[in-house]
Design a protein around this motif. Structure first.
Motif, PDB file in Angstrom:
ATOM      1  N   THR A   1     -28.171  55.182  45.638  1.00 15.69           N
ATOM      2  CA  THR A   1     -26.845  54.697  45.264  1.00 15.69           C
ATOM      3  C   THR A   1     -26.802  54.438  43.761  1.00 15.69           C
ATOM      4  O   THR A   1     -27.834  54.292  43.101  1.00 15.69           O
ATOM      5  CB  THR A   1     -26.506  53.387  46.006  1.00 15.69           C
ATOM      6  N   GLN A   2     -25.596  54.361  43.240  1.00 11.10           N
ATOM      7  CA  GLN A   2     -25.440  54.068  41.818  1.00 11.10           C
ATOM      8  C   GLN A   2     -25.953  52.671  41.492  1.00 11.10           C
ATOM      9  O   GLN A   2     -26.548  52.451  40.436  1.00 11.10           O
ATOM     10  CB  GLN A   2     -23.974  54.224  41.404  1.00 11.10           C
ATOM     11  N   SER A   3     -25.764  51.736  42.398  1.00  6.70           N
ATOM     12  CA  SER A   3     -26.258  50.374  42.179  1.00  6.70           C
ATOM     13  C   SER A   3     -27.777  50.348  42.127  1.00  6.70           C
ATOM     14  O   SER A   3     -28.371  49.658  41.293  1.00  6.70           O
ATOM     15  CB  SER A   3     -25.770  49.448  43.292  1.00  6.70           C
ATOM     16  N   GLU A   4     -28.432  51.108  43.033  1.00  3.11           N
ATOM     17  CA  GLU A   4     -29.897  51.172  43.033  1.00  3.11           C
ATOM     18  C   GLU A   4     -30.402  51.837  41.748  1.00  3.11           C
ATOM     19  O   GLU A   4     -31.386  51.404  41.158  1.00  3.11           O
ATOM     20  CB  GLU A   4     -30.400  51.942  44.264  1.00  3.11           C
ATOM     21  N   ALA A   5     -29.709  52.871  41.293  1.00  2.00           N
ATOM     22  CA  ALA A   5     -30.092  53.536  40.040  1.00  2.00           C
ATOM     23  C   ALA A   5     -29.982  52.558  38.870  1.00  2.00           C
ATOM     24  O   ALA A   5     -30.871  52.502  38.007  1.00  2.00           O
ATOM     25  CB  ALA A   5     -29.214  54.762  39.804  1.00  2.00           C
TER      26      ALA A   5
ATOM     27  N   ARG B   1     -24.140  49.384  36.209  1.00  2.00           N
ATOM     28  CA  ARG B   1     -23.643  50.517  36.988  1.00  2.00           C
ATOM     29  C   ARG B   1     -22.700  51.372  36.135  1.00  2.00           C
ATOM     30  O   ARG B   1     -22.654  52.592  36.285  1.00  2.00           O
ATOM     31  CB  ARG B   1     -22.936  49.976  38.235  1.00  2.00           C
ATOM     32  N   THR B   2     -22.006  50.735  35.221  1.00  6.42           N
ATOM     33  CA  THR B   2     -21.111  51.467  34.314  1.00  6.42           C
ATOM     34  C   THR B   2     -21.906  52.450  33.457  1.00  6.42           C
ATOM     35  O   THR B   2     -21.465  53.583  33.220  1.00  6.42           O
ATOM     36  CB  THR B   2     -20.351  50.473  33.406  1.00  6.42           C
ATOM     37  N   THR B   3     -23.091  52.034  32.998  1.00 11.57           N
ATOM     38  CA  THR B   3     -23.939  52.925  32.203  1.00 11.57           C
ATOM     39  C   THR B   3     -24.354  54.136  33.030  1.00 11.57           C
ATOM     40  O   THR B   3     -24.329  55.279  32.537  1.00 11.57           O
ATOM     41  CB  THR B   3     -25.196  52.170  31.704  1.00 11.57           C
ATOM     42  N   ILE B   4     -24.712  53.922  34.282  1.00 15.13           N
ATOM     43  CA  ILE B   4     -25.084  55.028  35.166  1.00 15.13           C
ATOM     44  C   ILE B   4     -23.900  55.965  35.339  1.00 15.13           C
ATOM     45  O   ILE B   4     -24.036  57.192  35.250  1.00 15.13           O
ATOM     46  CB  ILE B   4     -25.582  54.500  36.535  1.00 15.13           C
ATOM     47  N   GLN B   5     -22.702  55.412  35.558  1.00 17.01           N
ATOM     48  CA  GLN B   5     -21.504  56.233  35.726  1.00 17.01           C
ATOM     49  C   GLN B   5     -21.211  57.050  34.467  1.00 17.01           C
ATOM     50  O   GLN B   5     -20.796  58.204  34.550  1.00 17.01           O
ATOM     51  CB  GLN B   5     -20.311  55.354  36.104  1.00 17.01           C
ATOM     52  N   LYS B   6     -21.454  56.455  33.292  1.00 15.36           N
ATOM     53  CA  LYS B   6     -21.238  57.165  32.027  1.00 15.36           C
ATOM     54  C   LYS B   6     -22.174  58.371  31.934  1.00 15.36           C
ATOM     55  O   LYS B   6     -21.749  59.472  31.558  1.00 15.36           O
ATOM     56  CB  LYS B   6     -21.486  56.205  30.852  1.00 15.36           C
ATOM     57  N   HIS B   7     -23.446  58.196  32.330  1.00 20.14           N
ATOM     58  CA  HIS B   7     -24.402  59.303  32.269  1.00 20.14           C
ATOM     59  C   HIS B   7     -24.137  60.338  33.357  1.00 20.14           C
ATOM     60  O   HIS B   7     -24.425  61.526  33.167  1.00 20.14           O
ATOM     61  CB  HIS B   7     -25.836  58.770  32.355  1.00 20.14           C
ATOM     62  N   LEU B   8     -23.587  59.906  34.485  1.00 21.41           N
ATOM     63  CA  LEU B   8     -23.179  60.866  35.519  1.00 21.41           C
ATOM     64  C   LEU B   8     -22.032  61.723  34.993  1.00 21.41           C
ATOM     65  O   LEU B   8     -22.017  62.949  35.192  1.00 21.41           O
ATOM     66  CB  LEU B   8     -22.746  60.129  36.789  1.00 21.41           C
ATOM     67  N   ALA B   9     -21.062  61.092  34.305  1.00 19.31           N
ATOM     68  CA  ALA B   9     -19.909  61.816  33.770  1.00 19.31           C
ATOM     69  C   ALA B   9     -20.321  62.796  32.681  1.00 19.31           C
ATOM     70  O   ALA B   9     -19.754  63.895  32.571  1.00 19.31           O
ATOM     71  CB  ALA B   9     -18.867  60.834  33.230  1.00 19.31           C
TER      72      ALA B   9
ATOM     73  N   SER C   1     -20.904  60.646  45.644  1.00 18.66           N
ATOM     74  CA  SER C   1     -20.862  59.361  44.941  1.00 18.66           C
ATOM     75  C   SER C   1     -22.264  58.815  44.705  1.00 18.66           C
ATOM     76  O   SER C   1     -22.423  57.747  44.117  1.00 18.66           O
ATOM     77  CB  SER C   1     -20.045  58.350  45.753  1.00 18.66           C
ATOM     78  N   ARG C   2     -23.274  59.561  45.150  1.00 21.63           N
ATOM     79  CA  ARG C   2     -24.660  59.114  45.021  1.00 21.63           C
ATOM     80  C   ARG C   2     -25.324  59.813  43.831  1.00 21.63           C
ATOM     81  O   ARG C   2     -24.817  60.760  43.276  1.00 21.63           O
ATOM     82  CB  ARG C   2     -25.424  59.394  46.308  1.00 21.63           C
ATOM     83  N   VAL C   3     -26.521  59.332  43.458  1.00 18.58           N
ATOM     84  CA  VAL C   3     -27.255  59.840  42.303  1.00 18.58           C
ATOM     85  C   VAL C   3     -28.417  60.694  42.803  1.00 18.58           C
ATOM     86  O   VAL C   3     -29.185  60.267  43.660  1.00 18.58           O
ATOM     87  CB  VAL C   3     -27.786  58.664  41.445  1.00 18.58           C
ATOM     88  N   ASN C   4     -28.531  61.904  42.254  1.00 13.22           N
ATOM     89  CA  ASN C   4     -29.656  62.777  42.580  1.00 13.22           C
ATOM     90  C   ASN C   4     -30.928  62.154  42.015  1.00 13.22           C
ATOM     91  O   ASN C   4     -31.022  61.893  40.811  1.00 13.22           O
ATOM     92  CB  ASN C   4     -29.424  64.174  41.992  1.00 13.22           C
ATOM     93  N   LEU C   5     -31.912  61.896  42.887  1.00 16.92           N
ATOM     94  CA  LEU C   5     -33.116  61.156  42.507  1.00 16.92           C
ATOM     95  C   LEU C   5     -33.965  61.909  41.485  1.00 16.92           C
ATOM     96  O   LEU C   5     -34.500  61.308  40.551  1.00 16.92           O
ATOM     97  CB  LEU C   5     -33.939  60.826  43.760  1.00 16.92           C
ATOM     98  N   ILE C   6     -34.092  63.204  41.632  1.00 16.58           N
ATOM     99  CA  ILE C   6     -34.925  63.989  40.698  1.00 16.58           C
ATOM    100  C   ILE C   6     -34.331  63.957  39.298  1.00 16.58           C
ATOM    101  O   ILE C   6     -35.036  63.691  38.318  1.00 16.58           O
ATOM    102  CB  ILE C   6     -35.100  65.439  41.204  1.00 16.58           C
ATOM    103  N   SER C   7     -33.012  64.194  39.188  1.00 16.31           N
ATOM    104  CA  SER C   7     -32.398  64.168  37.852  1.00 16.31           C
ATOM    105  C   SER C   7     -32.423  62.750  37.272  1.00 16.31           C
ATOM    106  O   SER C   7     -32.578  62.575  36.060  1.00 16.31           O
ATOM    107  CB  SER C   7     -30.970  64.704  37.900  1.00 16.31           C
TER     108      SER C   7
END
Length: 192
Positions: free
Chosen positions: A7-11, A19-27, A36-42
């Motif tokens: 999850t984004q929260s776990e990342a 979580r906002t920082t994670i969302q920024k890097h996802l974007a 809505s989840r984060v690929n663990l390898i990337s």
């Protein structure tokens, strides 16, 4: 839920950021999204290349779960072997982060210290020692039981019926086993 996503929260928790920082890097595409989840390898690759980490402030990243790797059969493993863990399929390897390698090393050292402590406190003993001691116990029982016919053949010979022979043998064997128990008890090491 896939094992290859978090999850984004776990990342955010693992990276020690919001979580906002994670969302920024996802974007931006630095981290790959899987819905809505984060690929663990990337995410792990992104963590390795981050330069904005404040060491000592943010928590260490937990290493990804991998199957246990058997130790090298002879001598110390080469540095390349320490740095790689081969997946269960044997097709791909993943370079461990410094923190993950350090965590693995600390865990191994802690397990060795625990084993040494358990050996000193007699919580565990060597299998060979237990096997040798039990072998001696069985040998004593065997010698005692095999000596019964030679020692008691005259009294057995005087028995008139099969039931008398059976009763006499039962009494002799019971007495022999009780004598073995009374001869100082077990010779097993303390704690076994």
């Amino acid at each position: 839920m896939s094992n290859d996503t978090i999850t984004q929260s776990e990342a955010a928790r693992r990276a020690g950021c919001s979580r906002t920082t994670i969302q920024k890097h996802l974007a931006s595409g630095r981290i790959i999204a899987d819905g809505s989840r984060v690929n663990l390898i990337s995410f792990n690759e992104w963590l390795e290349t981050r330069d904005d980490v404040q060491h000592g402030v943010q928590p260490d990243v937990q290493p990804p779960l991998h199957p246990r790797v058997q130790p090298a059969p002879t001598g110390a493993p080469a540095p390349e072997q320490v740095a790689h863990i081969v997946s269960s399929q044997g097709e791909q390897s993943q370079l461990l982060s410094f923190n993950a390698a350090r965590t693995l090393e600390q865990n191994a050292k802690a397990r060795l210290k625990q084993l040494e402590f358990d050996e000193r406190s007699k919580e565990v003993v060597e299998v060979a020692l237990v096997a040798a001691t039990i072998g001696k116990e069985y040998a004593a029982v065997r010698r005692k039981l095999l000596a019964l016919p030679a020692e008691h053949s005259p009294s057995i010979h005087r028995c008139k019926t099969v039931a008398d022979v059976q009763e006499r043998l039962r009494v002799l064997i019971t007495r022999a086993l009780e004598e073995l128990t009374a001869d100082g008890g077990s010779t097993l090491p303390k704690g076994v």
